[in-house]
Enzyme design. Structure first.
Site, PDB file in Angstrom:
ATOM      1  N   LYS A  52      35.842  29.091  42.785  1.00 19.94           N
ATOM      2  CA  LYS A  52      34.366  30.172  42.454  1.00 19.94           C
ATOM      3  C   LYS A  52      33.723  30.674  40.997  1.00 19.94           C
ATOM      4  CE  LYS A  52      36.608  31.995  46.518  1.00 19.94           C
ATOM      5  NZ  LYS A  52      38.086  33.129  46.604  1.00 19.94           N
ATOM      6  N   GLN A  96      41.474  38.137  45.988  1.00 23.37           N
ATOM      7  CA  GLN A  96      41.878  36.622  46.026  1.00 23.37           C
ATOM      8  C   GLN A  96      43.340  37.202  46.945  1.00 23.37           C
ATOM      9  OE1 GLN A  96      40.348  33.612  46.010  1.00 23.37           O
ATOM     10  NE2 GLN A  96      41.867  33.313  47.531  1.00 23.37           N
ATOM     11  N   ASP A 119      32.741  39.946  48.772  1.00 24.15           N
ATOM     12  CA  ASP A 119      33.340  39.589  49.825  1.00 24.15           C
ATOM     13  C   ASP A 119      32.893  39.728  51.499  1.00 24.15           C
ATOM     14  OD1 ASP A 119      35.281  36.841  49.493  1.00 24.15           O
ATOM     15  OD2 ASP A 119      37.059  38.213  48.122  1.00 24.15           O
TER      16      ASP A 119
END
Ligand code: NAD
Length: 294
Positions: A52, A96, A119
């Site tokens: 990412k 994460q 997200d």
């Protein structure tokens, strides 16, 4: 049979984002900035976060990686999230997953400011998506929607069967496919572990979205001739003939199902590569203030 190429599509999206970033820079605007928090040393998580951050660089974003020890307290992690929430230099924040067991994923997710939740995991963004308001849609469902759109798959009035009801894939997918817009307007059936006679249901799907997490679960006899099949699953299977020692397969038995489907995503190279492109897209939206306008 149309092969829905997620790798190529994700590269196209990333070049479109890079172009927009260079325009923003030329106009003297602020460079989009994504922050990622990684707790612990899990190998897969490090790989995902690394990819990412690298993609951020490739499209011209700034990125910040905050690494915390496995034994960090929940309170300390919440404080890091709160600081990033208030930092005007940072547009998007991801934490994460998975987190260590002593930390509540719900508490941490809920601490992220919805305006920075690229997200799309916070209740605010899930709610906005459900209402059809501008929202950060979670990366995997967003990537699937974008593939259907870019490959001009007809969805209106079709029967869409989703296998799996997880919060990150199946459930949001079922909501998106039923929305009154394109891609959407489907009659949706959401199936799960308690569903009875699953093959009877999947055989009626014009669009079959599979997120069950079982290798090659969907076989040709479960699929209608001419269906569009989207395979979300990713599984590593030992393969001595590969340099890496493994190969990737999906939730769908590709060889036989591709003979029947009119369009299908492969694994690898289907839904997977779209995930990072979606995250970058959401970060661009955040930087340009395009979601929280109402
Ligand atoms: P999950 O394990 O959270 O959910 C699986 C779902 O399948 C559950 O809702 C369960 O009810 C349903 N299920 C289980 N057995 C069933 C049965 N016999 N019949 C019908 N439904 C059944 O999985 P997830 O997080 O949604 O992920 C699914 C797969 O997608 C996994 O292989 C995962 O690795 C992969 N994945 C890929 C991406 C990507 O970017 N491509 C992103 C997320 C997940």
């Amino acid at each position: 049979m149309l092969l829905i190429d997620g790798k190529k599509t994700s590269e196209e999206i990333e070049s479109e984002i890079a172009l927009r970033v260079s325009e923003i820079k030329q106009e003297g605007g602020k460079t989009p900035h994504l922050a990622a928090i990684l707790v612990g040393n899990d190998g897969a998580s490090q790989t995902y976060v690394g990819a990412k951050v690298k993609s951020c660089e490739q499209v011209g974003f700034e990125s910040t990686l905050v690494r915390l020890e496995e034994n960090v307290s929940e309170e300390e992690l919440l404080k890091v999230v709160a600081d990033i929430n208030e930092n005007p230099a940072i547009d998007g924040l991801i934490v994460q997953l998975p987190l260590p067991k002593h930390i509540s994923v719900e508490k941490v997710t809920n601490k992220i400011k919805p305006e920075k939740d690229v997200d799309g995991f916070t209740p605010a963004n899930v709610g906005r998506m459900t209402l059809g308001w501008p929202a950060y849609v979670a990366a995997t469902p967003y990537g699937i929607v974008e593939l259907l759109k870019r490959y001009k798959i007809e969805t209106s009035g079709k029967h869409c069967v989703v296998i799996g009801r997880s919060h990150i894939v199946g459930s949001p997918m079922s909501i998106l496919m039923a929305r009154n817009e394109y891609p959407g307007n489907c009659t949706v059936t959401l199936t799960h572990s308690r569903t009875q006679n699953l093959p009877e249901i999947t055989k009626t799907a014009d669009i079959l979205i599979v997120a069950i997490g079982k290798p090659e679960f969907v076989t040709a006899d479960m699929v209608k001739e001419g269906a569009t099949v989207i395979d979300v699953g990713i599984h590593r299977i030992a393969d001595a003939s590969k340099k890496s020692g493994f190969k990737l397969i999906g939730d769908v038995k590709f060889d036989e199902v591709s003979e029947k489907a009119s369009a299908i995503t492969p694994v690898p190279g289907g839904v997977g590569p779209m995930t990072i492109a979606s995250l970058l897209y959401n970060t661009l939206l955040a930087a340009e203030g395009k979601v929280y306008t109402k």
